[in-house]
Design a protein around this motif. Sequence first.
Motif, mmCIF file in Angstrom:
data_model
loop_
_atom_site.group_PDB
_atom_site.id
_atom_site.type_symbol
_atom_site.label_atom_id
_atom_site.label_comp_id
_atom_site.label_asym_id
_atom_site.label_seq_id
_atom_site.Cartn_x
_atom_site.Cartn_y
_atom_site.Cartn_z
ATOM 1 N N THR A 2 20.310 -25.991 5.423
ATOM 2 C CA THR A 2 21.150 -24.937 6.520
ATOM 3 C C THR A 2 21.673 -25.386 7.447
ATOM 4 O O THR A 2 21.280 -26.357 8.063
ATOM 5 N N VAL A 3 22.985 -24.920 7.435
ATOM 6 C CA VAL A 3 24.128 -25.321 8.509
ATOM 7 C C VAL A 3 24.119 -24.469 9.497
ATOM 8 O O VAL A 3 24.423 -23.314 9.158
ATOM 9 N N GLU A 4 24.300 -24.841 10.796
ATOM 10 C CA GLU A 4 24.231 -24.121 11.878
ATOM 11 C C GLU A 4 25.284 -24.566 12.709
ATOM 12 O O GLU A 4 25.204 -25.697 13.222
ATOM 13 N N GLY A 5 26.492 -23.800 13.132
ATOM 14 C CA GLY A 5 27.316 -24.440 14.011
ATOM 15 C C GLY A 5 28.955 -24.512 13.345
ATOM 16 O O GLY A 5 28.970 -23.990 12.387
ATOM 17 N N HIS A 6 29.661 -25.031 14.215
ATOM 18 C CA HIS A 6 31.028 -24.983 13.847
ATOM 19 C C HIS A 6 31.148 -26.466 12.740
ATOM 20 O O HIS A 6 30.791 -27.484 13.064
ATOM 21 N N LEU A 7 31.711 -26.051 11.590
ATOM 22 C CA LEU A 7 31.913 -27.012 10.615
ATOM 23 C C LEU A 7 33.403 -27.320 10.557
ATOM 24 O O LEU A 7 34.167 -26.848 9.826
ATOM 25 N N ASP A 8 33.792 -28.432 11.363
ATOM 26 C CA ASP A 8 35.082 -28.728 11.631
ATOM 27 C C ASP A 8 35.030 -30.449 11.655
ATOM 28 O O ASP A 8 34.181 -31.140 11.434
ATOM 29 N N ILE A 9 36.505 -30.965 11.941
ATOM 30 C CA ILE A 9 36.556 -32.166 11.774
ATOM 31 C C ILE A 9 35.638 -32.951 12.892
ATOM 32 O O ILE A 9 35.526 -34.050 12.605
ATOM 33 N N ASP A 10 35.215 -32.446 13.822
ATOM 34 C CA ASP A 10 34.245 -33.064 15.028
ATOM 35 C C ASP A 10 32.902 -33.301 14.267
ATOM 36 O O ASP A 10 32.123 -34.028 14.794
ATOM 37 N N THR A 11 32.458 -32.304 13.298
ATOM 38 C CA THR A 11 31.069 -32.194 12.925
ATOM 39 C C THR A 11 30.891 -32.388 11.380
ATOM 40 O O THR A 11 29.655 -32.560 11.036
ATOM 41 N N ALA A 12 31.869 -32.573 10.733
ATOM 42 C CA ALA A 12 31.721 -32.483 9.033
ATOM 43 C C ALA A 12 31.004 -33.806 8.679
ATOM 44 O O ALA A 12 30.326 -33.715 7.524
ATOM 45 N N THR A 13 31.303 -34.783 9.386
ATOM 46 C CA THR A 13 30.545 -36.145 8.571
ATOM 47 C C THR A 13 28.977 -35.800 8.829
ATOM 48 O O THR A 13 28.527 -36.351 8.150
ATOM 49 N N GLY A 14 28.534 -35.123 9.881
ATOM 50 C CA GLY A 14 27.040 -34.840 10.033
ATOM 51 C C GLY A 14 26.591 -34.421 8.604
ATOM 52 O O GLY A 14 25.546 -34.659 8.086
ATOM 53 N N LEU A 15 27.501 -33.370 8.140
ATOM 54 C CA LEU A 15 26.826 -32.793 6.677
ATOM 55 C C LEU A 15 27.119 -33.660 5.593
ATOM 56 O O LEU A 15 26.278 -33.736 4.899
ATOM 57 N N GLN A 16 28.090 -34.336 5.693
ATOM 58 C CA GLN A 16 28.561 -35.666 4.775
ATOM 59 C C GLN A 16 27.376 -36.518 4.772
ATOM 60 O O GLN A 16 26.826 -36.847 3.678
ATOM 61 N N HIS A 17 26.898 -36.888 5.731
ATOM 62 C CA HIS A 17 25.708 -37.842 5.870
ATOM 63 C C HIS A 17 24.409 -37.125 5.284
ATOM 64 O O HIS A 17 23.709 -37.920 4.402
ATOM 65 N N HIS A 18 24.060 -35.885 5.657
ATOM 66 C CA HIS A 18 22.869 -35.378 5.088
ATOM 67 C C HIS A 18 23.155 -35.287 3.529
ATOM 68 O O HIS A 18 21.984 -35.498 2.679
ATOM 69 N N LEU A 19 24.234 -34.803 3.028
ATOM 70 C CA LEU A 19 24.556 -34.563 1.462
ATOM 71 C C LEU A 19 24.432 -35.923 0.919
ATOM 72 O O LEU A 19 23.637 -36.043 -0.331
ATOM 73 N N ALA A 20 25.018 -36.994 1.381
ATOM 74 C CA ALA A 20 24.821 -38.461 0.870
ATOM 75 C C ALA A 20 23.455 -38.904 0.734
ATOM 76 O O ALA A 20 22.812 -39.520 -0.427
ATOM 77 N N ASN A 21 22.479 -38.584 1.753
ATOM 78 C CA ASN A 21 21.158 -38.996 2.045
ATOM 79 C C ASN A 21 20.534 -38.324 0.802
ATOM 80 O O ASN A 21 19.782 -39.003 0.104
ATOM 81 N N GLN A 22 20.539 -37.247 0.543
ATOM 82 C CA GLN A 22 19.858 -36.328 -0.447
ATOM 83 C C GLN A 22 20.225 -36.710 -1.726
ATOM 84 O O GLN A 22 19.537 -36.869 -2.634
ATOM 85 N N PHE A 23 21.614 -36.970 -1.982
ATOM 86 C CA PHE A 23 22.017 -37.459 -3.297
ATOM 87 C C PHE A 23 21.426 -39.021 -3.729
ATOM 88 O O PHE A 23 21.052 -39.002 -4.867
ATOM 89 N N GLN A 24 21.368 -39.502 -2.466
ATOM 90 C CA GLN A 24 20.901 -41.020 -2.782
ATOM 91 C C GLN A 24 19.213 -40.895 -3.119
ATOM 92 O O GLN A 24 18.813 -41.793 -3.982
#
Length: 127
Positions: free
Chosen positions: A23-45
Motif C-alpha cells: 500500500t503506497v501513499e504519497g508522490h511516486l516520483d524521482i525522489d521517492t521511487a527507490t523506496g518502492l523499489q527497495h520494498h519490492l526487491a525485499n519481498q521478491f527476495q
Amino acid sequence: MSIAQNPLSVEVALPREGIALLTVEGHLDIDTATGLQHHLANQFQHGRRHFLLDLSAVPFMDSSGMNIIIRAYQQTRESSGSVHIIGPPPAVRRILDLTGVSITVPVSDTVDEALALVDKPRDEPEL
C-alpha cells in the motif's frame, strides 16, 4: 519537490503465501521511487512472486514510478509471478493509460479483484 516535502509511505501486508500487498501513499516520483523499489526487491527476495500495488493514495506518479512498476512486472514474469495495480486515482490512471502500462499490468478497483486475477490460470481467456 524534495523527499522531505512529499515522503512516500509503503506498508506491506501478506494476504496469502507468495503474495505481497504494498500500500503506497504519497508522490511516486524521482525522489521517492527507490523506496518502492527497495520494498519490492525485499519481498521478491523473501519468495513473494505476486505483487499487488495499492496506489489509491498516490496523487502523482512520474516516469520513475512507472519504471519501477515495469521492472517489477518484467522480473515477476520471469518467475511465473505477476504485478497488479489497485485503485489508481484518475491522474495516475491517465498516465498508466497514456503510456500503455495499463495494457501490460492489470489494473483493478479492489484487492479482491486483483487476488481473483492472481488465482486465474494464465491460459484462461479474458472476458
